[in-house]
Design a protein around this motif. Structure first.
Motif, PDB file in Angstrom:
ATOM      1  N   VAL A 141      -4.080   3.774  11.159  1.00  0.00           N
ATOM      2  CA  VAL A 141      -3.621   4.497   9.967  1.00  0.00           C
ATOM      3  C   VAL A 141      -4.324   3.958   8.724  1.00  0.00           C
ATOM      4  CG1 VAL A 141      -1.613   4.894   8.469  1.00  0.00           C
ATOM      5  CG2 VAL A 141      -1.411   5.216  10.936  1.00  0.00           C
ATOM      6  N   ALA A 142      -4.461   2.635   8.630  1.00  0.00           N
ATOM      7  CA  ALA A 142      -5.133   2.036   7.472  1.00  0.00           C
ATOM      8  C   ALA A 142      -6.599   2.463   7.383  1.00  0.00           C
ATOM      9  CB  ALA A 142      -5.031   0.510   7.534  1.00  0.00           C
ATOM     10  N   LEU A 143      -7.253   2.626   8.517  1.00  0.00           N
ATOM     11  CA  LEU A 143      -8.645   3.079   8.530  1.00  0.00           C
ATOM     12  C   LEU A 143      -8.759   4.576   8.244  1.00  0.00           C
ATOM     13  CD1 LEU A 143      -9.993   1.262  11.724  1.00  0.00           C
ATOM     14  CD2 LEU A 143     -10.792   0.876   9.390  1.00  0.00           C
ATOM     15  N   THR A 144      -7.860   5.359   8.813  1.00  0.00           N
ATOM     16  CA  THR A 144      -7.991   6.815   8.800  1.00  0.00           C
ATOM     17  C   THR A 144      -7.580   7.446   7.477  1.00  0.00           C
ATOM     18  OG1 THR A 144      -7.562   6.805  11.182  1.00  0.00           O
ATOM     19  CG2 THR A 144      -7.417   8.917  10.064  1.00  0.00           C
ATOM     20  N   THR A 145      -6.549   6.942   6.852  1.00  0.00           N
ATOM     21  CA  THR A 145      -6.026   7.584   5.646  1.00  0.00           C
ATOM     22  C   THR A 145      -7.070   7.724   4.537  1.00  0.00           C
ATOM     23  OG1 THR A 145      -3.795   6.860   6.194  1.00  0.00           O
ATOM     24  CG2 THR A 145      -4.206   7.477   3.898  1.00  0.00           C
ATOM     25  N   PRO A 146      -7.772   6.659   4.147  1.00  0.00           N
ATOM     26  CA  PRO A 146      -8.756   6.837   3.070  1.00  0.00           C
ATOM     27  C   PRO A 146      -9.952   7.699   3.499  1.00  0.00           C
ATOM     28  CG  PRO A 146      -8.833   4.573   3.894  1.00  0.00           C
ATOM     29  CD  PRO A 146      -7.661   5.241   4.545  1.00  0.00           C
ATOM     30  N   VAL A 147     -10.315   7.634   4.762  1.00  0.00           N
ATOM     31  CA  VAL A 147     -11.446   8.434   5.248  1.00  0.00           C
ATOM     32  C   VAL A 147     -11.081   9.912   5.227  1.00  0.00           C
ATOM     33  CG1 VAL A 147     -12.876   8.922   7.269  1.00  0.00           C
ATOM     34  CG2 VAL A 147     -12.418   6.559   6.604  1.00  0.00           C
ATOM     35  N   GLN A 148      -9.881  10.224   5.678  1.00  0.00           N
ATOM     36  CA  GLN A 148      -9.446  11.623   5.695  1.00  0.00           C
ATOM     37  C   GLN A 148      -9.434  12.186   4.279  1.00  0.00           C
ATOM     38  OE1 GLN A 148      -6.608  13.558   4.714  1.00  0.00           O
ATOM     39  NE2 GLN A 148      -7.418  15.302   5.841  1.00  0.00           N
ATOM     40  N   ARG A 149      -8.956  11.420   3.321  1.00  0.00           N
ATOM     41  CA  ARG A 149      -8.905  11.920   1.936  1.00  0.00           C
ATOM     42  C   ARG A 149     -10.310  12.080   1.366  1.00  0.00           C
ATOM     43  NH1 ARG A 149      -4.870   9.336  -2.167  1.00  0.00           N
ATOM     44  NH2 ARG A 149      -5.985   7.444  -1.617  1.00  0.00           N
ATOM     45  N   GLN A 150     -11.217  11.144   1.665  1.00  0.00           N
ATOM     46  CA  GLN A 150     -12.559  11.248   1.096  1.00  0.00           C
ATOM     47  C   GLN A 150     -13.366  12.405   1.675  1.00  0.00           C
ATOM     48  OE1 GLN A 150     -14.196   9.753  -1.592  1.00  0.00           O
ATOM     49  NE2 GLN A 150     -12.016   9.377  -1.922  1.00  0.00           N
ATOM     50  N   PHE A 151     -13.153  12.740   2.930  1.00  0.00           N
ATOM     51  CA  PHE A 151     -13.920  13.831   3.522  1.00  0.00           C
ATOM     52  C   PHE A 151     -13.228  15.185   3.422  1.00  0.00           C
ATOM     53  CE2 PHE A 151     -16.035  10.326   5.857  1.00  0.00           C
ATOM     54  CZ  PHE A 151     -17.334  10.613   5.488  1.00  0.00           C
ATOM     55  N   PHE A 152     -11.911  15.202   3.444  1.00  0.00           N
ATOM     56  CA  PHE A 152     -11.221  16.482   3.552  1.00  0.00           C
ATOM     57  C   PHE A 152     -10.128  16.699   2.518  1.00  0.00           C
ATOM     58  CE2 PHE A 152     -12.982  15.413   7.691  1.00  0.00           C
ATOM     59  CZ  PHE A 152     -13.806  16.515   7.865  1.00  0.00           C
ATOM     60  N   GLY A 153      -9.996  15.778   1.573  1.00  0.00           N
ATOM     61  CA  GLY A 153      -9.040  15.975   0.488  1.00  0.00           C
ATOM     62  C   GLY A 153      -9.605  16.964  -0.528  1.00  0.00           C
ATOM     63  N   PHE A 154      -8.767  17.370  -1.467  1.00  0.00           N
ATOM     64  CA  PHE A 154      -9.245  18.245  -2.527  1.00  0.00           C
ATOM     65  C   PHE A 154     -10.301  17.504  -3.340  1.00  0.00           C
ATOM     66  CE2 PHE A 154      -4.906  19.911  -1.814  1.00  0.00           C
ATOM     67  CZ  PHE A 154      -5.268  21.178  -1.399  1.00  0.00           C
TER      68      PHE A 154
END
Length: 191
Positions: A141-154
């Motif tokens: 979760v610690a690895l995935t959360t910032p990556v998900q926001r940087q690639f697929f966040g608004f």
């Protein structure tokens, strides 16, 4: 006569141009279109796998392994669900490592490419490690959360949180070496 000659030259020029474009340019453009389409499809699949990792980790963290009040049937069903969620983590992290150069290479900025490659390899490593399940889930979760926001966040969220997300990801990667089990005789282990 000039009019006929002009029409013949124009027709031959149009025919030669159409044949040349059809034989030379169209196949190259079609191949390029396919490559771009494949890269965007891989990006979308990457995004789906990021969400799968977050969802499976959340479900595993919220669902207890056992409860004394459960019936044997419910206990087996929950055990099956937990196994299925772990399999989803395995499948997602495997796909991301196997296809990392397809989707990572499609981003124009080198920092995005590096982040995607680093994420995929570290997430797979965490899943394959011999850490406790709760530690694995916390690290994923610690690895995935910032990556998900940087690639697929608004886009405004990406820009506003870029530095914080990069710092959170770097801290999570640093925790991987701290949380790694020590092997006797290995680096940092006793002989």
């Amino acid at each position: 006569m000039n009019l006929v000659w002009t029409l013949v030259v124009a027709a031959v020029t149009a025919l030669v141009t159409a044949i040349t474009v059809g034989l030379v340019a169209t196949p190259r453009l079609d191949a390029r279109k396919k490559r771009i389409g494949d890269a965007h499809a891989a990006r979308d699949t990457f995004g789906t796998h990021l969400l799968t990792v977050l969802a499976a980790c959340t479900l595993l963290r919220l669902t207890p392994r056992d409860d004394p009040e459960w019936t044997p049937v419910l206990r087996e069903r929950v055990k099956g669900e937990r196994a299925r969620w772990l399999e989803q983590l395995d499948d997602s992290t495997r796909w991301m490592v196997d296809h990392v150069f397809t989707y990572a290479g499609s981003w124009p900025l080198q920092r995005h490419k590096n982040l995607a490659v680093s994420y995929a390899t570290n997430a797979r490593g965490v899943f394959l490690s011999e850490r406790q399940e709760t530690t694995k889930l916390e690290l994923l979760v610690a690895l995935t959360t910032p990556v998900q926001r940087q690639f697929f966040g608004f886009w405004w969220s990406r820009a506003r949180h870029h530095a914080a997300d990069q710092r959170a990801f770097d801290e999570a990667v640093a925790r991987l070496t701290e949380a790694a089990p020590r092997v006797p005789g290995g680096p940092g282990g006793a002989d």
